[in-house]
Design a protein around this motif. Structure first.
Motif, PDB file in Angstrom:
ATOM      1  N   LYS A  48       0.576  -0.869   0.322  1.00  0.00           N
ATOM      2  CA  LYS A  48      -0.696   0.324  -0.183  1.00  0.00           C
ATOM      3  C   LYS A  48       0.644   1.458  -0.145  1.00  0.00           C
ATOM      4  O   LYS A  48       2.278   0.891   0.075  1.00  0.00           O
ATOM      5  N   GLN A  49       0.402   2.212   0.456  1.00  0.00           N
ATOM      6  CA  GLN A  49       0.653   3.352   0.404  1.00  0.00           C
ATOM      7  C   GLN A  49       2.251   3.479   0.902  1.00  0.00           C
ATOM      8  O   GLN A  49       3.420   4.409   0.539  1.00  0.00           O
ATOM      9  N   ASP A  50       1.801   3.317   2.579  1.00  0.00           N
ATOM     10  CA  ASP A  50       3.141   3.794   3.157  1.00  0.00           C
ATOM     11  C   ASP A  50       4.025   2.628   2.795  1.00  0.00           C
ATOM     12  O   ASP A  50       5.131   2.406   4.053  1.00  0.00           O
ATOM     13  N   LEU A  51       3.617   1.414   1.835  1.00  0.00           N
ATOM     14  CA  LEU A  51       4.966   0.365   2.445  1.00  0.00           C
ATOM     15  C   LEU A  51       4.281  -0.641   2.753  1.00  0.00           C
ATOM     16  O   LEU A  51       5.140  -1.552   2.865  1.00  0.00           O
ATOM     17  N   GLY A  52       3.733  -0.268   3.938  1.00  0.00           N
ATOM     18  CA  GLY A  52       3.222  -1.999   4.181  1.00  0.00           C
ATOM     19  C   GLY A  52       2.645  -3.085   3.867  1.00  0.00           C
ATOM     20  O   GLY A  52       1.879  -2.638   2.372  1.00  0.00           O
ATOM     21  N   ARG A  53       2.187  -4.449   4.062  1.00  0.00           N
ATOM     22  CA  ARG A  53       1.701  -5.080   3.246  1.00  0.00           C
ATOM     23  C   ARG A  53       0.511  -5.381   2.852  1.00  0.00           C
ATOM     24  O   ARG A  53      -0.275  -4.587   3.899  1.00  0.00           O
ATOM     25  N   HIS A  54       0.286  -5.031   1.747  1.00  0.00           N
ATOM     26  CA  HIS A  54      -0.816  -5.733   1.633  1.00  0.00           C
ATOM     27  C   HIS A  54      -1.154  -5.878   0.056  1.00  0.00           C
ATOM     28  O   HIS A  54      -1.488  -5.844  -1.471  1.00  0.00           O
ATOM     29  N   VAL A  55      -1.678  -7.642   0.313  1.00  0.00           N
ATOM     30  CA  VAL A  55      -2.145  -8.637  -0.791  1.00  0.00           C
ATOM     31  C   VAL A  55      -2.306  -8.263  -1.753  1.00  0.00           C
ATOM     32  O   VAL A  55      -4.056  -8.611  -1.204  1.00  0.00           O
ATOM     33  N   ARG A  88       8.330   9.807  -5.977  1.00  0.00           N
ATOM     34  CA  ARG A  88       7.737   9.624  -4.790  1.00  0.00           C
ATOM     35  C   ARG A  88       8.606  10.094  -3.005  1.00  0.00           C
ATOM     36  O   ARG A  88       8.391  10.214  -2.158  1.00  0.00           O
ATOM     37  N   ILE A  89       9.757   9.931  -3.873  1.00  0.00           N
ATOM     38  CA  ILE A  89      11.114   9.862  -1.876  1.00  0.00           C
ATOM     39  C   ILE A  89      11.036  11.217  -2.530  1.00  0.00           C
ATOM     40  O   ILE A  89      12.020  11.477  -3.105  1.00  0.00           O
ATOM     41  N   ASP A 107      18.991  10.517   9.918  1.00  0.00           N
ATOM     42  CA  ASP A 107      18.221   9.661   9.845  1.00  0.00           C
ATOM     43  C   ASP A 107      16.495   9.435   9.715  1.00  0.00           C
ATOM     44  O   ASP A 107      15.800   8.373   9.864  1.00  0.00           O
ATOM     45  N   GLN A 108      16.317   9.534   8.714  1.00  0.00           N
ATOM     46  CA  GLN A 108      14.566   9.483   8.247  1.00  0.00           C
ATOM     47  C   GLN A 108      14.520   9.861   6.765  1.00  0.00           C
ATOM     48  O   GLN A 108      15.422  10.184   5.972  1.00  0.00           O
ATOM     49  N   VAL A 109      13.259   8.940   6.350  1.00  0.00           N
ATOM     50  CA  VAL A 109      13.226   9.166   5.025  1.00  0.00           C
ATOM     51  C   VAL A 109      11.873   9.521   3.810  1.00  0.00           C
ATOM     52  O   VAL A 109      10.605   9.377   5.334  1.00  0.00           O
ATOM     53  N   ALA A 110      11.768  10.449   3.526  1.00  0.00           N
ATOM     54  CA  ALA A 110      10.838  11.752   3.271  1.00  0.00           C
ATOM     55  C   ALA A 110      10.060  11.028   2.501  1.00  0.00           C
ATOM     56  O   ALA A 110      10.575  11.306   0.996  1.00  0.00           O
ATOM     57  N   PHE A 111       8.545  10.615   1.861  1.00  0.00           N
ATOM     58  CA  PHE A 111       7.638  10.094   0.989  1.00  0.00           C
ATOM     59  C   PHE A 111       6.541  10.623   0.617  1.00  0.00           C
ATOM     60  O   PHE A 111       5.906  10.405   1.743  1.00  0.00           O
ATOM     61  N   ARG A 112       5.750  10.860  -0.438  1.00  0.00           N
ATOM     62  CA  ARG A 112       4.668  11.284  -0.728  1.00  0.00           C
ATOM     63  C   ARG A 112       4.026   9.981  -0.455  1.00  0.00           C
ATOM     64  O   ARG A 112       3.691   8.829  -0.884  1.00  0.00           O
ATOM     65  N   VAL A 113       2.663   9.882   0.001  1.00  0.00           N
ATOM     66  CA  VAL A 113       1.442   9.042   0.193  1.00  0.00           C
ATOM     67  C   VAL A 113       0.248   9.830  -0.190  1.00  0.00           C
ATOM     68  O   VAL A 113      -0.082  10.672   0.147  1.00  0.00           O
ATOM     69  N   ARG A 114      -0.886   8.885  -0.857  1.00  0.00           N
ATOM     70  CA  ARG A 114      -2.125   9.741  -0.843  1.00  0.00           C
ATOM     71  C   ARG A 114      -2.589   9.546   0.124  1.00  0.00           C
ATOM     72  O   ARG A 114      -3.039   8.534   0.811  1.00  0.00           O
ATOM     73  N   ALA A 115      -3.591  10.909   0.852  1.00  0.00           N
ATOM     74  CA  ALA A 115      -3.920  11.020   1.809  1.00  0.00           C
ATOM     75  C   ALA A 115      -5.852  10.423   2.247  1.00  0.00           C
ATOM     76  O   ALA A 115      -5.977   9.902   2.970  1.00  0.00           O
ATOM     77  N   ASP A 116      -6.241  10.297   0.767  1.00  0.00           N
ATOM     78  CA  ASP A 116      -7.323  10.265   0.669  1.00  0.00           C
ATOM     79  C   ASP A 116      -7.764   9.576  -0.612  1.00  0.00           C
ATOM     80  O   ASP A 116      -7.324   9.633  -1.811  1.00  0.00           O
ATOM     81  N   SER A 117      -8.973   8.887  -0.669  1.00  0.00           N
ATOM     82  CA  SER A 117      -9.242   8.418  -2.083  1.00  0.00           C
ATOM     83  C   SER A 117      -9.342   9.579  -3.276  1.00  0.00           C
ATOM     84  O   SER A 117      -9.600   8.925  -4.381  1.00  0.00           O
ATOM     85  N   GLY A 118      -8.898  10.640  -2.906  1.00  0.00           N
ATOM     86  CA  GLY A 118      -9.396  11.694  -3.604  1.00  0.00           C
ATOM     87  C   GLY A 118      -8.693  12.428  -4.363  1.00  0.00           C
ATOM     88  O   GLY A 118      -8.178  13.244  -5.247  1.00  0.00           O
ATOM     89  N   GLY A 119      -7.076  11.707  -4.126  1.00  0.00           N
ATOM     90  CA  GLY A 119      -5.631  12.223  -5.090  1.00  0.00           C
ATOM     91  C   GLY A 119      -4.922  13.070  -3.874  1.00  0.00           C
ATOM     92  O   GLY A 119      -3.690  12.764  -4.274  1.00  0.00           O
ATOM     93  N   VAL A 176       3.437  14.253   3.347  1.00  0.00           N
ATOM     94  CA  VAL A 176       4.191  13.759   3.133  1.00  0.00           C
ATOM     95  C   VAL A 176       4.312  12.619   4.267  1.00  0.00           C
ATOM     96  O   VAL A 176       4.360  13.352   5.740  1.00  0.00           O
ATOM     97  N   LEU A 177       4.997  11.307   4.197  1.00  0.00           N
ATOM     98  CA  LEU A 177       5.500  10.166   5.404  1.00  0.00           C
ATOM     99  C   LEU A 177       6.254  10.289   5.644  1.00  0.00           C
ATOM    100  O   LEU A 177       7.826  10.513   4.418  1.00  0.00           O
ATOM    101  N   ARG A 178       7.273  10.121   7.112  1.00  0.00           N
ATOM    102  CA  ARG A 178       9.006  10.566   7.366  1.00  0.00           C
ATOM    103  C   ARG A 178       9.059   8.732   8.136  1.00  0.00           C
ATOM    104  O   ARG A 178       7.591   9.126   8.738  1.00  0.00           O
ATOM    105  N   LEU A 179       9.921   8.026   7.661  1.00  0.00           N
ATOM    106  CA  LEU A 179      10.321   7.080   8.696  1.00  0.00           C
ATOM    107  C   LEU A 179      11.421   7.049   8.900  1.00  0.00           C
ATOM    108  O   LEU A 179      12.556   7.774   7.746  1.00  0.00           O
TER     109      LEU A 179
END
Length: 383
Positions: free
Chosen positions: A150-157, A261-262, A268-280, A284-287
């Motif tokens: 999924k957008q945040d790189l979590g597992r979503h098969v 997207r990066i 110590d962090q990576v910032a990358f873009r993710v969709r905030a909602d279904s509207g597109g 920016v998410l930081r991990l």
């Protein structure tokens, strides 16, 4: 913030610390090394010189690894060129078969078994419903593409299914959907769930699943899986053949994260873009660097695993005869013979022809020398 940054820069910056404290999943070391070496002196390349002013530049080879975000454009274009000769002049439907997150632990322990079972359950579901006289009463034509993120790189098969709108009957007639949609979503979901769980039952009985899934654990998991509805997502029919191909191209060679997207990396962090909602809308998410790498590695496929597969009239054993019969039933001519595209034509088509022009005088670059691969030319990766 260090920018621009890409996946290779993330692995280079945070890789040594990650490797010192983590064991890589099977097959991940090869992927890691390929991404670090991609378009660097480690893979060799060639020298290009301008025919007018003599300006020269080094162009390095790509790794062509299917997990590398730099290497998918040419592979996608080549794949779509082959598919252009297989598209039928009918509406196409996009379905998505998703596994519940309760299976994520089992997927992590036995990815190949679970992915194979997913393909088997989704394909059998579509073939069974298409064969039913209640729905179509014939053989369908469809392709499945596996995605695991999924957008945040979590597992979503899940698998994306692109299905031709109709089926070929035993008598050679093309049967179109009667109600404007392919199959009822509730029927799809129920049959898919049943077939997937039955497949897991077989794997468990044969001892092909991890030891931690003992009979009691499997019964508990099975009850949990049956306790919730499995929803198969269905989109509206797509347009003509070109629209179908453009749409398909968005899914076939997509990787877990693109370099675009990066946003950048800090110490110590990576910032990358993710969709905030279904509207597109995007945010920016930081991990933490190590967490980003761990999530990316969740999506390294088992070695040799085919993530794009074709079924029904498009299956390798049936494609030549099946597609010819479908075109005959639809009264459309056969496709034109395949044309092998030149490199120049390809660059024109994917809007990269400008890269062959000298930025100083507008002249054309030509290859003038070969660069041999240089060992040790990349950042430190896994052994």
């Amino acid at each position: 913030m260090r920018s621009p940054a890409g996946l290779a820069e993330v692995l280079s910056a945070f890789g040594p610390a990650y490797l010192a404290s983590h064991e890589l999943p099977r097959g991940a070391a090869k992927v890691w090394r390929a991404i670090l070496a991609c378009r660097t002196a480690a893979l060799g390349g060639h020298v290009e010189s301008c025919t007018d002013c003599g300006t020269s530049r080094h162009v390095y080879h790509s790794c062509r690894n299917r997990h590398c975000p730099r290497c998918q454009t040419r592979a996608k274009e080549r794949w779509l060129a082959a598919r252009r000769r297989e598209v039928l002049l009918v509406p196409y439907f996009h379905l998505v078969f998703t596994l519940p997150h309760a299976l994520n632990g089992l997927i992590g322990a036995a990815p190949r078994r679970l992915y194979e079972n997913l393909f088997a359950a989704a394909s059998a579901t579509l073939i069974e419903l298409a064969a039913s006289p209640r729905h179509l009463g014939g053989m369908p034509a469809f392709s499945l593409v596996l995605h695991t993120w999924k957008q945040d790189l979590g597992r979503h098969v899940h698998v994306h299914a692109l299905v031709a709108g109709g089926a070929l009957s035993d008598t050679g007639e093309w049967i179109s959907p009667k109600k404007g949609f392919l199959f009822p979503v509730r029927a799809l979901s129920k049959v898919f769930r049943g077939k997937f769980i039955a497949g897991l039952d077989d794997l468990c009985r044969l001892g092909h699943l991890p030891d931690f899934l003992n009979p009691l654990a499997w019964q508990n998991l099975k009850q949990d899986l049956y306790a919730h509805d499995w929803v198969v997502y269905a989109k509206q029919p797509l347009g003509g053949p070109q629209a179908v191909l453009d749409y398909l191209g968005r899914y076939t060679h997509r990787v877990a994260i693109s370099n675009e997207r990066i946003v950048g990396i800090t110490h110590d962090q990576v910032a990358f873009r993710v969709r905030a909602d279904s509207g597109g809308k995007k945010r920016v998410l930081r991990l933490a660097g190590s967490e980003f790498i761990a999530r990316f590695l969740l999506h390294v496929l088992p070695s040799g695993f085919k993530r794009i597969r074709h079924y029904g009239l498009l299956s390798p054993a049936r494609k030549k005869v099946g597609l010819a019969a479908a075109r005959s039933a639809l009264a459309v001519p056969p496709p034109e013979p395949a044309i092998i595209e030149s490199v120049t034509a390809f660059l024109h088509r994917v809007a990269r022809f400008a890269s062959m022009c000298c930025p100083h005088c507008g002249g054309q670059f030509r290859v003038t020398a070969t660069l041999l691969p240089q060992r040790g030319a990349t950042a430190r990766g896994p052994p």
